[in-house]
Design a protein around this motif. Sequence first.
Motif, short mmCIF file in Angstrom:
data_model
loop_
_atom_site.label_atom_id
_atom_site.label_comp_id
_atom_site.label_asym_id
_atom_site.label_seq_id
_atom_site.Cartn_x
_atom_site.Cartn_y
_atom_site.Cartn_z
N ILE A 145 0.83 -1.21 0.00
CA ILE A 145 0.00 0.00 0.00
C ILE A 145 0.86 1.26 0.00
CG2 ILE A 145 -0.29 0.12 2.51
CD1 ILE A 145 -3.07 0.93 0.02
N GLN A 146 2.03 1.18 0.63
CA GLN A 146 2.92 2.34 0.69
C GLN A 146 3.45 2.76 -0.69
OE1 GLN A 146 3.37 3.99 3.60
NE2 GLN A 146 2.05 2.49 4.60
N ASP A 147 3.37 1.86 -1.67
CA ASP A 147 3.81 2.16 -3.03
C ASP A 147 2.64 2.28 -4.01
OD1 ASP A 147 6.55 2.32 -2.53
OD2 ASP A 147 6.77 0.14 -2.65
N PHE A 148 1.41 2.16 -3.53
CA PHE A 148 0.21 2.26 -4.36
C PHE A 148 0.04 3.73 -4.76
CE2 PHE A 148 -4.66 2.13 -4.29
CZ PHE A 148 -4.76 1.54 -5.54
N VAL A 149 0.06 4.02 -6.05
CA VAL A 149 0.08 5.40 -6.52
C VAL A 149 -1.08 6.24 -5.97
CG1 VAL A 149 -0.01 6.89 -8.58
CG2 VAL A 149 1.49 4.89 -8.54
N GLN A 198 -1.45 10.90 0.11
CA GLN A 198 -0.54 11.28 1.19
C GLN A 198 0.22 12.56 0.84
OE1 GLN A 198 -0.17 9.57 4.30
NE2 GLN A 198 -2.10 8.81 3.49
N ALA A 199 0.70 12.65 -0.40
CA ALA A 199 1.43 13.83 -0.83
C ALA A 199 0.51 15.06 -0.85
CB ALA A 199 2.04 13.61 -2.22
N ALA A 200 -0.73 14.88 -1.31
CA ALA A 200 -1.68 16.00 -1.36
C ALA A 200 -1.97 16.50 0.05
CB ALA A 200 -2.96 15.58 -2.07
N GLU A 201 -2.21 15.59 0.96
CA GLU A 201 -2.51 16.00 2.34
C GLU A 201 -1.31 16.70 2.98
OE1 GLU A 201 -5.38 16.05 4.20
OE2 GLU A 201 -6.25 15.58 2.26
N ALA A 202 -0.14 16.10 2.82
CA ALA A 202 1.06 16.68 3.44
C ALA A 202 1.38 18.05 2.85
CB ALA A 202 2.25 15.74 3.26
N SER A 203 1.19 18.20 1.55
CA SER A 203 1.58 19.46 0.92
C SER A 203 0.52 20.55 1.04
CB SER A 203 1.91 19.22 -0.56
OG SER A 203 0.77 18.79 -1.26
N SER A 204 -0.72 20.20 1.35
CA SER A 204 -1.76 21.22 1.38
C SER A 204 -2.13 21.70 2.78
CB SER A 204 -3.01 20.72 0.67
OG SER A 204 -3.62 19.68 1.40
N LEU A 205 -1.74 20.98 3.81
CA LEU A 205 -2.17 21.34 5.17
C LEU A 205 -1.77 22.74 5.60
CD1 LEU A 205 -1.78 18.00 7.14
CD2 LEU A 205 -3.89 19.12 6.42
#
Length: 144
Positions: free
Chosen positions: A9-13, A19-26
Motif C-alpha cells: 500500500i505504501q507504493d500504491f500510486v 498522502q502527498a496531497a494532504e502533506a503538501s496542502s495542510l
Amino acid sequence: MAENPDFDIQDFVPYLLNQAAEASSLEFQQLYKDRYGMLRTEWRVLFHLGLYQRMTAVEICRKARMHKTKISRAVQKLADRRFLQRDRSAEDRRVEYLTLTPAGQAAYRDLMTAAAAYDARLMAGFTPAEAALLRQLLRRLAAG
C-alpha cells in the motif's frame, strides 16, 4: 482472502498521491482558513473566479472537478461574505454569472501571492528539472 505479496500500500500510486496531497496542502489550508475563514471548496471557487473572471457555477464544477452541491455551498458562503456577486443572464434567467467583488479580488490577490510563495517553498527541495517533471506527470495523471 487471496494475498499479493508483491503489493505494498505504501507504493500504491493513489495512496501516495493522497498522502502527498494532504502533506503538501495542510499548511496552505491553514493559511486561507486563518486569514479568511475559508474552507477548501471556497478557496477553489475564489481562485477560479480570480483566474477566469466571470463564470457560472456549472463551469466551476467542470474546471474544478467538484460536485455541484459543494460548489453551490461555497458560492453561497462567498456571496454572504461579499467576496462574489451573482448576475442573472438576460438571455436565460436560469443562468447566473459569478464575479469577484473588490473584497474578493483583494482576497484572491493576497492568497495568490501566498500560494506562489508556498509553491516555491514546496519545490525548493527539487531541482528545476525535477519540479518540471513532477508537474508534467501530475498533469498527465489528472487528465486521466
